[in-house]
Write a protein that holds these residues in place. Structure first.
Motif, PDB file in Angstrom:
ATOM      1  N   PHE A 431       0.815  -1.219   0.000  1.00  8.79           N
ATOM      2  CA  PHE A 431       0.000   0.000   0.000  1.00  8.79           C
ATOM      3  C   PHE A 431       0.844   1.264   0.000  1.00  8.79           C
ATOM      4  N   ARG A 460      -2.547   0.558   7.267  1.00  8.73           N
ATOM      5  CA  ARG A 460      -1.547   0.255   6.240  1.00  8.73           C
ATOM      6  C   ARG A 460      -0.148  -0.019   6.804  1.00  8.73           C
ATOM      7  N   ASN A 592      -9.123   1.476   0.670  1.00  3.85           N
ATOM      8  CA  ASN A 592      -8.218   0.664  -0.148  1.00  3.85           C
ATOM      9  C   ASN A 592      -8.998  -0.102  -1.221  1.00  3.85           C
TER      10      ASN A 592
END
Length: 637
Positions: A431, A460, A592
Motif C-alpha cells: 500500500f 496500512r 483501499n
C-alpha cells in the motif's frame, strides 16, 4: 543588510552552537577556518550556485544535440509561460506545514530563472522576481517545521544568485534580508535545529537549504556563511553514513528521491562555489546508491514501495549527477525510459528539473545501454534485495524483498515482505503510506517508533496487511532487525535468505524466509519456523489488486487484465486458505478499493519445526523447493 553581530561574536556563537556536533565529524575537513579561507578565494561574482555565469552555453549545446534533453528544455519554457499569469504562492499553512508552498516556490523560481538565463526574455525575470518578493514578505517561513524554511531558503538563494545582476538593489536587499532573518538565523535557534543530529532526510534537506543561503550571501556575511557551511559539512555525515555499506537508503525509494536529491544539491553547490566536496562523496555507500535507486523499479514501472514510499517513479535529476560522476550512463536507463514516454508531460512538477540539464553527461540518452546486473543486494538499516529476469522485457519477472527493522525512520512493519511483477502486472503489492495530514488532523501521533506507538494502529502500517507473516495476531517487534544472510545471483537460481527471528522474538523460537526466482520462470517463497512451547497461530498474507479464486486446498488462481497466475501452497501442517478484506478498521484510515489479502492460516504445534512453501507460477510446471540450508549463495556481511 549587514549582520548586527560582529565577526568575533558570530564565530563564538557558531562554535557554541556547534560544540555538541563536532566530535561526529571524523576526518571531514570542513572546519570554520578552512571554509572561511575557501570563501575568501571564491569568485565573488554571481551566479555561483550550481551553474556559473557563462555555463548556459554548455547546457544549450547539450539541448541542441540531444532530442530528449531538448524536450525537457522546451517543457520548462512552456511551463514558465503558463506561470506568467499565475499568482505567487501565499502563506497558507496546512496543519503544521507550509512545505507545499516552499516546494512550489522552489519549483517556480528555479524554472523561471533557468528560462531567463537561457533565453534572456524579460518576462521570465519579472515573474521570478515577483515570486521571490512575495515569499520574502511572508511573516516567517514556519521554522517550527524546518523543512519549510530549508526549501524556501534554497528557492530564494537560487533566485537571488541566478538573477543577481538583473535584480534591482531594492529587490536584492529584500531577498538578502529574508534569507538572513527567516532562513539562516532561525537555524541557530535550538528550538528548530534538531535536524543537525538527525540521521535521515531532515538533515540532508535542512543543511542543503542553509548552505545555499550561506553561499548566496557569502561576500556580505563571511563569518555567518563560514560557520553555517562548516556546521553543515560536519553534520551531514550523520545522514550520509546511512547509505553504507552498499548504497541502500533506509527510508526507501520515495525518501531517497528527497534526501539524496538535496544531498546532491549540497555537494554540487560546494564543488561549484568552493571547488571541493570536502571528502563527503567518499563516505561509504554514497557513490553506490544510484544503482540501489534504479534497481527498486520493476518492469511495470512500479516501485518497490516499502515504508513511506509512493508507487510511482518520476524523473530524477540526481541520477544524472551520479551518472556523470560515476561515468556510468547505464544509471540513466530508467530515466531514459521516462523521458522517452509520451506521458512525460508532468516532468515539470519536479522542482529541481533544470539541474537535470545542468548535470546531464555528454552521452546522448538514446544510446544508453541497460545495466549489466539483474540483481541488487544491500545491507544497512533496511536491507533489501531486488532481482529480475531482464531490464528490457516489459513482461520480465521482478522480485523485491525487504528485511530490516520497523524502528527505522518512515518504516512499516514490513520485515520479510516482498513485491512481485510478472507478465507486465504487479501481483504482490504494498500500500505504501497514508497521506500524513489526514492522520495528523485527527490527532494521530504518526511518527512514533515504540512498540505501543499509535503508528502501528494505522491499517496500512502493521504486518497484518503486508506480504509477510503474523503470529497470534501480534505485531512485529519494533526493536527486531533482519539482515540479508545469503544470496545468489546465478541466472537460473536468483535467491535471498533472511533470518527474521528477532522480528518475532516473543512469538516463535526461530523463523527464516527465503525467496528465489527459479529458472527465470517462477518464484518460490519458503518459510521455516520453529515454535516455542505453546501452540502458535500463523497467518500468511499476500496483498494484491488481482481477483482471487480458491481452486482447492492448496491452489489459488489470481487474475487481472486478462492474465493469470497461480499460488500453490505446500506444507506438512494443515492449511486453511483464506481471503481477507482490506476495508480499514478505523474511520481515520484511508480506503483501499480494488485490493484484497489472500493467504492461509495454520495452527503450529508447540516445540515443532514447520516449513511452508508457496510457488508463484503461470504454468504450474515447478520443481519442489529444497530446505533453506541447501540454498546455495554468498553471505552478505
Amino acid at each position: 543588510m549587514k549582520s548586527n553581530l560582529s565577526f568575533g561574536v558570530l564565530v563564538l556563537l557558531f562554535f557554541f552552537a556547534f560544540s555538541s556536533f563536532a566530535q561526529h565529524a571524523g576526518s571531514v575537513p570542513g572546519d570554520s577556518a578552512t571554509i572561511l579561507a575557501h570563501l575568501q578565494k571564491m569568485d565573488k561574482s554571481h551566479p555561483r550556485l550550481l551553474w556559473k555565469k557563462g555555463e548556459e552555453k554548455e547546457v544549450l549545446q547539450k539541448v541542441e544535440n540531444d532530442e530528449l534533453l531538448r524536450n525537457v528544455h522546451k517543457a520548462i519554457l512552456a511551463e514558465c509561460d503558463n506561470l506568467l499569469a499565475v499568482a505567487p504562492v501565499e502563506r497558507i499553512q496546512i496543519g503544521r506545514r507550509l512545505l507545499d508552498k516552499s516546494r512550489e516556490c522552489l519549483r517556480r523560481v528555479m524554472q523561471l530563472a533557468y528560462a531567463y538565463r537561457t533565453t534572456k526574455e524579460e518576462k521570465y525575470l519579472k515573474r521570478a522576481e515577483k515570486e521571490l518578493l512575495a515569499v520574502a514578505a511572508f511573516s516567517d517561513w514556519n521554522p517550527s517545521h524546518f523543512l519549510d524554511v530549508a526549501e524556501m531558503t534554497m528557492a530564494v538563494a537560487i533566485g537571488y544568485d541566478w538573477l543577481y545582476d538583473q535584480l534591482s538593489p531594492a529587490s536584492r536587499q529584500a531577498l538578502k534580508s529574508a534569507m538572513l532573518t527567516k532562513g539562516i538565523k532561525p537555524s541557530y535557534d535550538s528550538r528548530y535545529n534538531w535536524f543537525l543530529t538527525a540521521e535521515h532526510n531532515w538533515n540532508q534537506v535542512c543543511n542543503a537549504g542553509m548552505i545555499f543561503g550561506a553561499l548566496a550571501l557569502a561576500e556580505d556575511e563571511p563569518a555567518l556563511a563560514a560557520g553555517t557551511i562548516s556546521r553543515a559539512i560536519q553534520t551531514i555525515p550523520r545522514a550520509m553514513e546511512a547509505y553504507g555499506p552498499d548504497g541502500g537508503y533506509p527510508e526507501g525509494f520515495g525518501y531517497w528521491g528527497y534526501g539524496t536529491s538535496f544531498n546532491v544539491l549540497f555537494i554540487s553547490a560546494l564543488e561549484k562555489a568552493l571547488g571541493s566536496d570536502f571528502g563527503l562523496t567518499k563516505i561509504k555507500g554514497f557513490s553506490e546508491t544510484a544503482s540501489f535507486y534504479q534497481s527498486m523499479v520493476g518492469p511495470t514501472g512500479m516501485v518497490h514501495n516499502w515504508g513511506d514510499s509512493g508507487l510511482s517513479e518520476g524523473v530524477s535529476p540526481a541520477m544524472f549527477w551520479f551518472a556523470g560522476r560515476e561515468k556510468d550512463p547505464s544509471l540513466l536507463w530508467r530515466q531514459r525510459s521516462i523521458l522517452m514516454a509520451k506521458s512525460n508531460g508532468k516532468i515539470t512538477g519536479n522542482r529541481i528539473l533544470p539541474t537535470l540539464l545542468i548535470w546531464s553527461p555528454e552521452q546522448k540518452l538514446e544510446t544508453i545501454s541497460a545495466p549489466k546486473s539483474n540483481i541488487w543486494v544491500g545491507q544497512g538499516d533496511s536491507p533489501v534485495a531486488m532481482f529480475r529476469t531482464s531490464w528490457t522485457d516489459p513482461n520480465a519477472i521482478f522480485v523485491g524483498f525487504k528485511a530490516g527493522s520497523a524502528s527505522v525512520n518512515h518504516a512499516h512493519m514490513d520485515i520479510g515482505s516482498f513485491v512481485l511483477d510478472v507478465q507486465g502486472e504487479r501481483w504482490a503489492m504494498d500500500f505504501g503510506p497514508q497521506e500524513y495530514n489526514s492522520l495528523e488532523e485527527r490527532g494521530i501521533k504518526l511518527f512514533g517508533r515504540t512498540q505501543d506507538a499509535e503508528r502501528w494502529d494505522i491499517f496500512r502500517y502493521n504486518n497484518l496487511v503486508h506480504n509477510t507473516l503474523t503470529f497470534n495476531g501480534a505485531c512485529q517487534q519494533v526493536k527486531g532487525y533482519a539482515k540479508i544472510d545469503q544470496w545468489s545471483e546465478e541466472p537460473m537460481n536468483q535467491s535471498v535468505v533472511s533470518d527474521l527471528s528477532t522480528v518475532y522474538a516473543d512469538q516463535v523460537e526461530t523463523i527464516k524466509r527465503g525467496i528465489a526466482l527459479k529458472e527465470q520462470k517462477y518464484v518460490v517463497v519458503r518459510d521455516e519456523i520453529k515454535t516455542k512451547n505453546k501452540t502458535t497461530h500463523l497467518r500468511w498474507t499476500l496483498l494484491t489488486a488481482a481477483s482471487a479464486r480458491i481452486v482447492d486446498g492448496s491452489t489459488v488462481e489470481l487474475s487481472q487484465n486478462g492474465k493469470k497466475m497461480y499460488l500453490i501452497f505446500e506444507s506438512q501442517n494443515p492449511l486453511t486458505l483464506k481471503t481477507w478484506t482490506t476495508v480499514p478498521t478505523h474511520d481515520y484510515d484511508a480506503p483501499n478499493p480494488g485490493t484484497q489479502l489472500i493467504g492461509f492460516e495454520s495452527d503450529l504445534p508447540a516445540n515443532s519445526t514447520q516449513a511452508f512453501t508457496v510457488y508463484f507460477t503461470s504454468s504450474k510446471n515447478i520443481q519442489k523447493a529444497e530446505p533453506l540450508n541447501e540454498w546455495k549463495g554468498k553471505s552478505k556481511k
